[in-house]
Design an enzyme around this catalytic site. Structure first.
Site, PDB file in Angstrom:
ATOM      1  N   HIS A  46      52.033  46.920  28.447  1.00  0.00           N
ATOM      2  CA  HIS A  46      50.936  46.382  27.627  1.00  0.00           C
ATOM      3  C   HIS A  46      50.062  45.408  28.420  1.00  0.00           C
ATOM      4  CE1 HIS A  46      53.308  48.010  24.255  1.00  0.00           C
ATOM      5  NE2 HIS A  46      54.329  47.469  24.881  1.00  0.00           N
ATOM      6  N   GLU A 104      35.690  51.719  41.745  1.00  0.00           N
ATOM      7  CA  GLU A 104      35.029  51.992  40.462  1.00  0.00           C
ATOM      8  C   GLU A 104      34.445  53.401  40.436  1.00  0.00           C
ATOM      9  OE1 GLU A 104      32.378  48.560  39.310  1.00  0.00           O
ATOM     10  OE2 GLU A 104      33.233  47.776  41.147  1.00  0.00           O
ATOM     11  N   SER A 124      26.254  42.240  46.445  1.00  0.00           N
ATOM     12  CA  SER A 124      25.308  42.271  45.335  1.00  0.00           C
ATOM     13  C   SER A 124      23.920  41.987  45.868  1.00  0.00           C
ATOM     14  CB  SER A 124      25.704  41.205  44.316  1.00  0.00           C
ATOM     15  OG  SER A 124      24.587  40.831  43.539  1.00  0.00           O
ATOM     16  N   LYS A 177      29.079  37.823  46.228  1.00  0.00           N
ATOM     17  CA  LYS A 177      29.860  38.919  45.656  1.00  0.00           C
ATOM     18  C   LYS A 177      30.455  39.871  46.686  1.00  0.00           C
ATOM     19  CE  LYS A 177      29.676  40.322  41.721  1.00  0.00           C
ATOM     20  NZ  LYS A 177      30.628  40.339  40.624  1.00  0.00           N
TER      21      LYS A 177
END
Ligand code: ARG
Length: 462
Positions: free
Chosen positions: A156, A290, A277, A283
């Site tokens: 979980h 992804e 970024s 960043k």
């Protein structure tokens, strides 16, 4: 004019010619198409249907066309030819005359395209199997290099029990090994030859279907001509195998995204597998993880698209089937790139053992072992569970962990606790104690690692 234009008085207009054409997609099948035609011509000559001279001229002509496609000299045009089969045959006849015009004896584009597509599916499945092994090896190498590292295992997404990082990596190796088997099964499904089924019913020429099947490396000819030209199950099998593997990669990449966040800090991706970024100078984003996670969606889409195309199709060939190749090619291309990208990302990531250990100390990961301690002293496990639940509550109230409790705190809840309870709180000991087959205990994981290595070695391309 098209090769089938005899009974037509008007040519197609430019739009319908383009709409009906599959050349932009199926030109990738040129090598398979040439192999199929060469085998067909040789068999026709062996059966006395065409002369050996014609077969030799066809083989030589096709070899020249292949060389010219590969050197970029020969480029086909969708306004001239609707598909790769027509394009190559027209070019052949333009080059060698009547011998070329005899090639299509006892054959249809229906068995031709099914043969090409099966050869292609076999080739792509093999390539994917090799790329699959490379990714497994990257995961195995990280498991081996960080064998003893402990991180919290989750259920979980909550801290559950400590596990070895190597065990976690090997779980993905297991998934990928099953994917390898699924790809191998898809390759076997494609390994049957439709050539000689002709349009749908077989042919009046004395073709030797076993000879062409074996010349093309198929293990068998397909026993029913109607099925031979209309079956695309083998592509569903290939795209399904790709889809399941993409789902596995999406799970791995989801963890990479989480683990590389500041909140976890379990791993650091190399610069080569990160991006910056355009606005925020600080960043470092896990874009590639992804992207792999995202690409699983399109591959599953390829599977659903072909399933829907095949639904309710009557026998035998229907032009709908021309829609079969683009999604299959996309699924194979996508998975191959995803395997390659994931292998590089895993191989170059840094494992932050301290960050993992720090988290493993939080969240009462020893609780099950403390309950087992009581159960082994004779307290029924359910009762032991309650006792430890109360100890955890005490920790919550005091803002501490089980480790911080004194032996007296333990004994206040049960007189079965003795001084050796502290040994139950030691993470490496907790891990080591899970010695059952397939558990996270060091010895169990060591043998799992050795087996995974041996299987990957056995799956190496030879
Ligand atoms: N381009 C076609 C395909 O990919 C080849 C077979 C065409 N056959 C036909 N009878 N029109 O399916």
């Amino acid at each position: 004019m098209a090769l089938w234009s005899g009974r037509f008085t008007e040519g197609a207009d430019a739009f319908t010619q383009r709409f009906g054409a599959s050349l932009p997609v199926d030109q990738r099948l040129y090598a398979e198409d040439i192999a199929g035609s060469t085998a067909h011509a040789a068999m026709l000559a062996d059966q006395g249907v065409i002369s050996q001279d014609d077969a030799a001229a066809i083989a030589e002509g096709l070899a020249g066309i292949k060389a010219d496609i590969e050197s970029g000299v020969l480029i086909f045009d969708v306004q001239q030819s609707e598909d790769i089969h027509m394009a190559i045959e027209s070019e052949l006849t333009a080059r060698i005359g009547d011998a070329g015009a005899r090639l299509h004896t006892g054959r249809s584009r229906n068995d031709q395209v099914a043969t090409d597509t099966r050869l292609y599916a076999k080739r792509r499945a093999s390539e994917l199997m090799d790329a699959n092994v490379a990714l497994r090896e990257a995961l195995i190498a990280q498991a081996e290099a960080n064998f003893e590292v402990i991180l919290p295992g989750y259920t979980h997404l909550q801290h559950a029990q400590p596990v070895l990082f190597s065990h976690h990596m090997l779980a993905y190796v297991q998934m990928l090994a099953r994917d390898y088997d699924r790809l191998a099964a898809a390759r076997d499904a494609a390994d049957a030859c439709p050539l000689g089924a002709a349009a749908l019913a077989g042919t009046t020429y004395p073709l030797d279907r076993f000879a062409t099947a074996s010349a093309l490396g198929f293990s068998r000819p397909i026993p029913n001509s109607l099925d031979a030209v209309s079956d695309r199950d083998f592509l569903l099998d290939l795209i399904y195998a790709c889809s399941v593997s993409c789902l596995h990669l999406s799970r791995l990449c989801e963890e990479i995204v989480l683990w590389s966040s500041a909140e976890f800090g379990f791993i650091t991706l190399s610069d080569a597998y990160s991006t910056g970024s355009s606005i925020m100078p600080q960043k470092k984003n896990p874009d590639f993880a992804e992207l792999i996670r995202g690409k699983s969606g399109r591959v599953v889409g390829d599977l659903v698209a072909l399933m829907m195309t095949l639904k309710s199709l009557p026998l035998a060939y229907n032009k709908d089937l021309q829609e079969d190749k683009e999604g299959a090619m996309d699924a194979a291309d996508t998975l191959k790139d995803c395997y390659r990208c994931a292998a590089g990302m895993i191989a170059t990531m840094t494992v932050n053992a301290d960050a993992m250990a720090a988290q493993a100390k939080k969240g009462y990961l020893a609780a099950t072992d403390v309950a087992d301690y009581l159960a082994k002293k004779g307290l029924p496990f359910r009762r032991a569970h309650e006792v430890v639940g109360r100890l955890v509550l005490k920790c919550e109230q005091q803002g501490c962990d089980l480790e911080d409790l004194t032996p007296a705190d333990f004994q206040a809840e049960s007189d079965l606790f003795e001084a050796d309870i502290v040994e139950c709180l030691n993470l490496p000991a907790i891990v080591a104690a899970r010695a059952t087959y397939g558990g996270t205990g060091h010895d169990a994981v060591r043998s799992q690692l050795e087996n995974a290595k041996a299987l990957a070695a056995q799956h190496q391309p030879r």
